[in-house]
Design a protein around this motif. Structure first.
Motif, mmCIF file in Angstrom:
data_model
loop_
_atom_site.group_PDB
_atom_site.id
_atom_site.type_symbol
_atom_site.label_atom_id
_atom_site.label_comp_id
_atom_site.label_asym_id
_atom_site.label_seq_id
_atom_site.Cartn_x
_atom_site.Cartn_y
_atom_site.Cartn_z
ATOM 1 N N LYS A 1 98.078 8.424 34.199
ATOM 2 C CA LYS A 1 98.828 8.253 33.457
ATOM 3 C C LYS A 1 99.828 7.686 33.174
ATOM 4 C CE LYS A 1 96.941 12.862 33.357
ATOM 5 N NZ LYS A 1 97.305 14.176 33.879
ATOM 6 N N LEU A 2 100.906 7.040 33.800
ATOM 7 C CA LEU A 2 101.882 6.157 34.186
ATOM 8 C C LEU A 2 101.503 5.077 32.667
ATOM 9 C CD1 LEU A 2 103.891 6.952 36.972
ATOM 10 C CD2 LEU A 2 103.546 8.285 35.156
ATOM 11 N N VAL A 47 108.191 13.799 27.511
ATOM 12 C CA VAL A 47 106.947 14.157 27.457
ATOM 13 C C VAL A 47 107.124 15.351 26.502
ATOM 14 C CG1 VAL A 47 106.889 14.582 29.266
ATOM 15 C CG2 VAL A 47 104.063 13.783 28.030
ATOM 16 N N ALA A 89 99.954 18.459 33.036
ATOM 17 C CA ALA A 89 100.158 17.635 32.056
ATOM 18 C C ALA A 89 97.985 17.446 31.866
ATOM 19 C CB ALA A 89 99.999 16.006 33.572
ATOM 20 N N LEU A 92 98.988 15.390 26.829
ATOM 21 C CA LEU A 92 100.662 14.679 26.665
ATOM 22 C C LEU A 92 100.626 14.166 25.462
ATOM 23 C CD1 LEU A 92 100.612 13.075 30.090
ATOM 24 C CD2 LEU A 92 101.257 15.033 30.004
ATOM 25 N N LEU A 104 109.748 5.065 34.964
ATOM 26 C CA LEU A 104 108.290 5.548 36.084
ATOM 27 C C LEU A 104 107.433 4.902 37.297
ATOM 28 C CD1 LEU A 104 106.680 7.435 32.680
ATOM 29 C CD2 LEU A 104 107.744 8.495 34.163
ATOM 30 N N GLU A 118 99.962 14.318 39.568
ATOM 31 C CA GLU A 118 100.661 13.801 38.704
ATOM 32 C C GLU A 118 101.677 14.339 38.181
ATOM 33 O OE1 GLU A 118 97.712 14.812 36.111
ATOM 34 O OE2 GLU A 118 98.040 14.079 38.822
ATOM 35 N N LEU A 122 105.282 14.303 36.754
ATOM 36 C CA LEU A 122 106.279 14.409 35.393
ATOM 37 C C LEU A 122 106.856 15.578 35.241
ATOM 38 C CD1 LEU A 122 102.579 14.012 33.976
ATOM 39 C CD2 LEU A 122 104.520 11.710 34.052
#
Length: 176
Positions: A1-2, A47, A89, A92, A104, A118, A122
């Protein structure tokens, strides 16, 4: 996801907004507003995520309603949502940023997970630091809502259903 924050660099072009949905999420409504509305613009250095549904609080509210036979106001059922606290999450909405991706990546190197994968990371970087924005639950309707607060579920104009935890397609395959 990063890597979502690094998407503009990877594509070699400007990207203003990214909508990410986990593979156990299904779009059941129009996503146009989420993708293009200025009202739902993701934070510049943050986010937007849907609040985590606290199924224990939702189930307790439902049990109290069943025991007493009294109608519990929507406010009680929605108390199971914790806006401003933990976010899920699974969906997003973000604005790609090379500097955010670098931050991040740097913070992840020193991060000690607590078990929530994650989502914990986040949450710590964005929500707990005031850099997160809560999306309305209709954009990330977790299946617990349907189980614990069916009246609330039926009253929503659902856009995305998120089948976190047990998946209906897995349960059907296991029963066969």
């Amino acid at each position: 996801k990063l890597h979502l924050w690094d998407l503009a660099r990877r594509l070699g072009r400007r990207v203003d907004r990214v909508l990410f949905m986990e593979n156990d999420s299904i779009a059941v409504g129009d996503l146009h507003k989420l993708l293009y509305s200025a009202e739902l613009e993701p934070p510049v250095a943050g986010v937007a995520m849907g609040p985590e549904y606290d199924w224990r609080a939702g189930r307790a509210a439902r049990a109290a309603q069943d025991e007493t036979g009294l109608h519990i106001a929507d406010a009680v059922a929605t108390a199971a949502f914790k806006p401003g606290s933990y976010c899920n999450a699974g969906v997003l909405l973000l604005r790609p940023s090379a500097s955010m991706h670098e931050e991040l990546t740097r913070r992840l190197a020193a991060y000690r997970p607590r078990g929530g994968a994650e989502a914990d990371f986040l949450h710590d970087v964005f929500t707990a630091a005031g850099r997160g924005r809560a999306l309305d639950q209709c954009w990330n309707a977790q299946k617990w809502i349907r189980i614990c607060a069916p009246d609330l579920w039926s009253g929503y104009d659902l856009k995305v259903i998120h089948y976190n935890n047990a998946k209906p397609w897995s349960l059907q395959a296991a029963a066969a």
